[in-house]
Design a protein around this motif. Structure first.
Motif, PDB file in Angstrom:
ATOM      1  N   SER A 141      23.458 -12.033  25.224  1.00  0.00           N
ATOM      2  CA  SER A 141      23.256 -12.658  26.515  1.00  0.00           C
ATOM      3  C   SER A 141      25.153 -12.297  25.996  1.00  0.00           C
ATOM      4  N   ASP A 142      26.533 -12.377  27.324  1.00  0.00           N
ATOM      5  CA  ASP A 142      27.305 -12.338  26.830  1.00  0.00           C
ATOM      6  C   ASP A 142      27.642 -12.912  25.716  1.00  0.00           C
ATOM      7  N   GLU A 143      27.782 -14.330  25.365  1.00  0.00           N
ATOM      8  CA  GLU A 143      27.979 -15.090  24.380  1.00  0.00           C
ATOM      9  C   GLU A 143      27.560 -14.597  23.560  1.00  0.00           C
ATOM     10  N   ASP A 144      26.599 -13.695  23.175  1.00  0.00           N
ATOM     11  CA  ASP A 144      26.466 -13.866  21.513  1.00  0.00           C
ATOM     12  C   ASP A 144      26.277 -12.248  21.555  1.00  0.00           C
TER      13      ASP A 144
END
Length: 242
Positions: A141-144
């Motif tokens: 994901s973008d966050e990870d």
């Protein structure tokens, strides 16, 4: 470690970006493979010089190392501008010179308890890392992905500082003890395994499909560095040079 600049720049450009090159990695892979084959050829040539004309190796190694650094920036700039026909032969020469500069480490491995098996373990480790990194990195994901890139960035900077210090100490005859070499090599192995994962997150968000050569250069450098640190670790764990 010449991909440190390339890696930091890619991360800065990637943060919060959408995918712009969904096929760029697939387009780059044949060139990554070709570069690795040329690296093997360069290494074979370097081993030939070491075995047949050892007095020539160090001056030619220094020349190859300097040429390698110069070619990196030239080839990368040409590839970034989309001039693939000019960049390709430059990258091919870069791969050959990289192989020549690796031949010293390969020679040490072959003359240590690690032997040919150690070189094979390093190569297989890179292959296994690619398989895992492709699965994990493509699904971040973008966050990870952003969190991992920031962590790896700090790790790359820290490793670079340690390697410069190690080089300076060795210049004054102070060599790294085995336990510390194992620690440095282990950290480098884990770090570039992380870089391999990040590549699959960063590159499709940094390069369009037509910019496959700079993407290939980034991946090539990741796996060359990973190979170096795995091999260093295997040599250190085997007890060093015989």
């Amino acid at each position: 470690m010449s991909n440190t600049y390339n890696f930091r720049k890619a991360m800065q450009e990637t943060r919060g970006s959408a995918i712009i090159g969904p096929n760029v990695i697939s387009n780059a892979l044949p060139f990554v493979g070709g570069g690795l084959v040329l690296t093997a050829v360069g290494t074979y040539g370097g081993l030939g010089v070491i075995n047949n004309a050892p007095n020539l190796f160090m001056p030619t190694f220094i020349a190859a190392l300097i040429g390698n650094l110069v070619l990196f920036f030239i080839a990368r700039g040409v590839a970034e501008n989309g001039n693939n026909s000019t960049a390709l032969p430059l990258l091919a020469l870069y791969s050959l010179l990289s192989g020549y500069t690796l031949s010293g480490l390969i020679f040490v491995a072959l003359n240590s308890a690690a032997g040919v098996g150690g070189v094979g373990i390093a190569a297989l480790g890179c292959g296994a890392t690619f398989v895992v990194a492709r699965s994990v990195g493509s699904n971040l994901s973008d966050e990870d992905g952003i969190a991992l890139t920031k962590t790896v960035q700090l790790g790359v900077v820290a490793l670079l500082v340690v390697l410069v210090g190690q080089l300076l100490f060795s210049a004054f005859g102070v060599f790294t003890p085995t336990w510390l070499e194992i620690g440095i090599s282990g950290f480098g192995t884990l770090l570039f395994a992380g870089v391999a994962v990040v590549d699959f997150y960063i590159l499709p968000r940094t390069y369009e499909d037509e910019k496959y050569l700079p993407a290939a250069l980034s991946m090539y450098l990741t796996y060359i560095n990973l190979f170096i640190f795995i091999l260093r670790l295997v040599i250190a764990l085997s007890g060093g040079r015989e």
